[in-house]
Design a protein around this motif. Structure first.
Motif, PDB file in Angstrom:
ATOM      1  N   LYS A   1      40.907  10.950  14.456  1.00 21.69           N
ATOM      2  CA  LYS A   1      39.906  12.320  14.879  1.00 21.69           C
ATOM      3  C   LYS A   1      39.600  12.651  13.479  1.00 21.69           C
ATOM      4  CE  LYS A   1      39.982  14.499  18.775  1.00 21.69           C
ATOM      5  NZ  LYS A   1      40.228  15.335  19.867  1.00 21.69           N
TER       6      LYS A   1
ATOM      7  N   ASP B   1      37.347   9.307  17.137  1.00 20.67           N
ATOM      8  CA  ASP B   1      36.676  10.736  17.940  1.00 20.67           C
ATOM      9  C   ASP B   1      36.244  11.488  16.894  1.00 20.67           C
ATOM     10  OD1 ASP B   1      37.953   9.748  20.405  1.00 20.67           O
ATOM     11  OD2 ASP B   1      39.808  10.355  19.595  1.00 20.67           O
TER      12      ASP B   1
ATOM     13  N   LYS C   1      28.485  11.158  22.260  1.00 22.90           N
ATOM     14  CA  LYS C   1      29.775  10.895  22.005  1.00 22.90           C
ATOM     15  C   LYS C   1      30.636  11.729  21.101  1.00 22.90           C
ATOM     16  CE  LYS C   1      29.308   6.157  21.572  1.00 22.90           C
ATOM     17  NZ  LYS C   1      28.111   5.684  22.071  1.00 22.90           N
TER      18      LYS C   1
ATOM     19  N   TYR D   1      41.224  20.470  17.289  1.00 22.26           N
ATOM     20  CA  TYR D   1      41.070  19.116  17.556  1.00 22.26           C
ATOM     21  C   TYR D   1      41.878  18.243  16.706  1.00 22.26           C
ATOM     22  CZ  TYR D   1      36.713  20.968  19.543  1.00 22.26           C
ATOM     23  OH  TYR D   1      35.828  21.603  20.557  1.00 22.26           O
TER      24      TYR D   1
END
Ligand code: UFG
Length: 322
Positions: free
Chosen positions: A2, A25, A43, A64
């Motif tokens: 991430k 991500d 995305k 997140y």
């Protein structure tokens, strides 16, 4: 992983995001001061926010579960930095420190930082290696060097690991023409040449033809924005594997003079370009050419595009947005 990409809606940041979404991500954090929301790959998650907003920034880290950060959100005009040094130290250093503090607070210990060849000032050797003298000659370069130094102290104190990528002259656009360079007050040579071809400007000013170079004009090492994007994903991989704070030059290692760039633009576009010789622009080093071997060796990176590709892709992009 991430990855939190600060400034992911800007020119270089958005190209990096487009590359990174293929294997990670991505959360983009950008205040849209100079960035464009529509440049952010669909995305990626987009959060509009400023680095001075500690609460929002902390919330992003919390929400997140970020593993690593890429930091593109710096002001980047040399001339503007001379005129308004306060803005540059505030955004590039103070806001940058906010980011580092938020990282430490949230136990995120990896960052890739957009540094610049401006930290070398007038270089003491060509090609420039990472061990060349660091001697910025304007506030912009100073902020980049200060931040690199802060990163080193944060490693010693808190174990924060970083890679600073010292870009040379970034050019080009994504060949699919989805994103490219779009600045309000353009100062860079290649976009200004296209503005002239497209009739938005009457002529290109050549800032000085009396430099001690083969044709009297300044020489720069141009690097495609997609090669910069690739360098970011490879730098992160390298950082994951090695966990050491480092700085690298990112250029091709080949210089082109202002006159050569104009000539190439003429050939590639098939258009005439009106030029005038103007006086030297303050703070322009005569020659900036990288020795990029260290990053090639350590990270296995190699550029894919040459200057003709950069001009071709940038020209297609400029035609599209004008
Ligand atoms: N130039 C002209 N006419 C113009 C614009 C630029 O002759 O209208 C010349 C400049 O004098 C320079 C070369 O073209 O020799 C390239 O200029 P850019 O403005 O495109 O880029 P810079 O080399 O000034 O800037 C780059 C990075 C900065 C970095 C700087 C370090 O974009 O982020 O190198 O000196 F700080």
């Amino acid at each position: 992983m991430k990855i939190l990409v600060i400034g992911g809606a800007g020119y270089i940041g958005s190209h990096a995001v487009k590359e990174l979404v293929n294997s990670h991500d991505i959360v983009v954090y950008d205040n849209l001061d100079t960035g464009h929301k529509e440049f952010v790959d669909k995305k990626a998650v987009f959060v509009q926010g400023d680095l001075s907003d500690n609460e929002k920034l902390n919330n992003v880290f919390n929400e997140y579960n970020i593993d690593a950060v890429m930091h593109f959100a710096n002001y980047a005009s040399v001339a503007e930095s001379v005129k308004y040094p306060d803005r540059y130290f505030n955004n590039n250093v103070v806001n940058g420190l906010n980011l580092l503090n938020a990282m430490i607070k949230n136990d995120v210990k990896k960052i890739i930082f957009s540094s610049s060849c401006a930290i070398y000032g007038i270089p003491n050797e060509i090609p420039i290696s990472e061990s060349s003298k660091l001697n910025p000659i304007n506030p912009y370069g100073e902020t980049k060097l200060m931040f690199e130094r802060i990163l080193r102290y944060f490693d010693t104190a808190y174990g924060l690991k970083s890679i600073s990528l010292r870009y040379f002259n970034v050019a080009g656009a994504s060949p699919d023409l989805i994103i490219g360079e779009k600045h309000e007050n353009e100062t860079h040579l290649i976009p200004l040449i296209f503005d002239t071809i497209l009739g938005k400007k009457d002529h290109v000013k050549i800032y000085g033809d009396d430099y001690d170079t083969y044709d009297g004009t300044c020489i720069r090492d141009y690097i495609h924005v997609l090669d910069i994007a690739k360098a970011h994903s490879m730098a992160l991989e390298y950082l994951n594997n090695n966990m050491q704070t480092k700085s690298y030059n990112i250029g091709i290692g080949q210089g082109y003079s202002v006159k050569e760039v104009i000539e190439l633009c003429k050939n590639i576009t098939g258009r005439e370009i009106k030029t005038i010789i103007d006086k030297r622009r303050e703070g322009d080093p005569p020659v900036l050419v990288a020795n990029p071997e260290r990053f090639k060796k350590d990270a296995g990176w190699k550029e894919e595009f040459n200057i003709k590709d950069m001009i071709k892709h940038a020209w297609e992009w400029h035609k599209k947005i004008n």
